[in-house]
Scaffold this active site. Sequence first.
Site, short mmCIF file in Angstrom:
data_model
loop_
_atom_site.label_atom_id
_atom_site.label_comp_id
_atom_site.label_asym_id
_atom_site.label_seq_id
_atom_site.Cartn_x
_atom_site.Cartn_y
_atom_site.Cartn_z
CD GLU A 145 131.08 73.86 122.71
OE1 GLU A 145 130.08 74.56 122.81
OE2 GLU A 145 132.04 74.16 121.97
CB CYS A 183 135.61 69.97 116.69
SG CYS A 183 135.18 71.69 116.51
P1 NAD Z 1 141.29 65.65 125.20
O1 NAD Z 1 139.97 65.07 125.56
O2 NAD Z 1 142.45 64.73 125.11
O3 NAD Z 1 141.70 66.80 126.23
C1 NAD Z 1 140.87 67.92 126.46
C2 NAD Z 1 141.20 68.51 127.81
O4 NAD Z 1 140.81 67.60 128.84
C3 NAD Z 1 142.68 68.81 128.03
O5 NAD Z 1 142.81 70.06 128.66
C4 NAD Z 1 143.11 67.67 128.96
O6 NAD Z 1 144.22 67.98 129.76
C5 NAD Z 1 141.86 67.49 129.79
N1 NAD Z 1 141.72 66.18 130.46
C6 NAD Z 1 142.21 64.98 130.08
N2 NAD Z 1 141.83 64.02 130.94
C7 NAD Z 1 141.08 64.61 131.91
C8 NAD Z 1 140.38 64.16 133.06
N3 NAD Z 1 140.39 62.87 133.42
N4 NAD Z 1 139.70 65.05 133.81
C9 NAD Z 1 139.65 66.35 133.45
N5 NAD Z 1 140.31 66.85 132.37
C10 NAD Z 1 140.99 66.00 131.59
O7 NAD Z 1 141.06 66.41 123.80
P2 NAD Z 1 142.13 67.23 122.92
O8 NAD Z 1 143.09 66.30 122.27
O9 NAD Z 1 142.67 68.36 123.71
O10 NAD Z 1 141.18 67.85 121.81
C11 NAD Z 1 140.78 67.16 120.66
C12 NAD Z 1 139.32 66.79 120.76
O11 NAD Z 1 138.54 67.95 121.03
C13 NAD Z 1 138.76 66.24 119.46
O12 NAD Z 1 137.92 65.16 119.74
C14 NAD Z 1 137.96 67.41 118.89
O13 NAD Z 1 136.96 67.04 118.00
C15 NAD Z 1 137.43 68.04 120.13
N6 NAD Z 1 137.06 69.42 119.92
C16 NAD Z 1 135.73 69.75 119.94
C17 NAD Z 1 135.34 71.05 119.71
C18 NAD Z 1 133.88 71.43 119.69
O14 NAD Z 1 133.59 72.61 119.68
N7 NAD Z 1 132.94 70.50 119.70
C19 NAD Z 1 136.29 72.05 119.47
C20 NAD Z 1 137.65 71.68 119.48
C21 NAD Z 1 138.02 70.37 119.71
#
Ligand code: NAD
Length: 457
Positions: free
Chosen positions: A229, A263
Amino acid sequence: MPQLSIHNPATGAVINQVPADDAQSVATKARAARAAQPAWAARPIADRRACIAKFAAAVVAQLDALAAVMTAETGKPITMARNELKGLPSRLDFFLDQSASAVATETLFDDAALSEQIEHVPLGVVANISAWNYPWFVGCNVIIPALLTGNAVLYKPSEYAAMTGLEIGRLLHEAGVPRDVFVVLVGGGEVGAALLEQDIDGLFFTGSHATGARIAQALGPRLIKMQLELGGKDPTYVCDDADPQAAAASLADGAMYNTGQGCCSVERIYVHEKIHDAFVEAFLKTVKGFAVGDPTRDDTYIGAITRAPQLAVFDAQVHDAKAKGANVLCGGERLPGPGNWYPPTVVSGVNHTMELMREESFGPLVGIQKVANDDEAIRLMNDTRYGLTAGVYTPDESRARALLAQVHAGTAYWNCCDRVSPRLPWSGVGDSGVGLTLSTYGIQTFTRPKAWHLRRA
Ligand code: NAD
């Protein structure tokens, strides 16, 4: 043992140090979850429901304290933190009401000689790597139906919402979910990456497209269930017959709520040229009324920016838009610290050569573009690699339906925006991801259908 420092984004201060995981502890916890899952799945679903109902009651009872934790580590305005928690019980009730029927065994054919049935079997051990912006909602969308359907969950909250993640763990354990069945893993991307290497049966991710794509690459050869997501660049079209004031009030909230860190925040607005100026005037008036500042105050509407690096994204998008001729009608420059601050920013005269209209801002920025007709609006709405939500404002339902039928997005909104319902599936197309949560499909997704051919010999 490694430690994770928790910063308050509103002040820049370190407010806590929490024990973090490393590759070794992740592996140990994953093995324990594997061992614990069969007994959890074997329990009657009524037992699992009782645990989740207890958890829901505890969230309500401790709402103010839980909201304060979320505000301290994310900078979310306290009223919105309370709103997120107040919205949670109806979501949990949906899962509690629907989980048994959604995964009950189905008999598709049955006569004296033969029965054909579908059993919904838990996936097993699932990993959930989560985001920080609505940590209770996005966490529970996965955790709760996964547990109810008999899975063990290895949950890695965002490093920007780790205290909230630990609170979710504490409350689930106090409610009777065994410690090895729901496991919180603390840390950043490296802990997430270590989790992907474990023996897991499914990966449920919420976060950015960049991280999601990296995870998809890492997990591809494993052939396990994967849901991503991801982000959005969500558009809305305000038609010539819409009430510009009402649409502006609704969309200003949709663009700026949670400091624009949603999001499904509205990031692009297309307005018919007939009402463009009236809309922009009303939109600006609403936005200028939003109180910016201390997120612990009840009257604050715009809080801190949770992740400091995102400020550079805002700077670059505004700089690029200005250089290409856009008008910054309000905001557009960082506010002084300490902490991470950016004001609500409204930019008109934009077009699709600008980053502001192409890449996710994930903050209190919005572009407003004038369009000549419905066809131009639809073309621009679809000119994106994302596809999470899209909306249309018009009093005419058939016009809205006809327009939204042409838009490539997981969710269609008529006269509303930035809205999620537990009854409806939450999914994206294109770079907004694959798979879904919520609705009865978002319960079944934590199971796999097993086919039974039963011949009565
Ligand atoms: P992010 O991608 O920076 O991090 C998300 C998660 O991934 C964190 O827990 C992080 O520690 C982990 N992560 C980072 N690198 C990784 C790797 N190499 N391997 C495994 N895990 C890893 O995103 P964020 O800043 O936490 O969230 C913001 C983003 O999330 C925005 O793009 C937003 O639109 C999206 N979002 C989407 C939804 C949806 O339902 N579609 C809901 C909320 C947020």
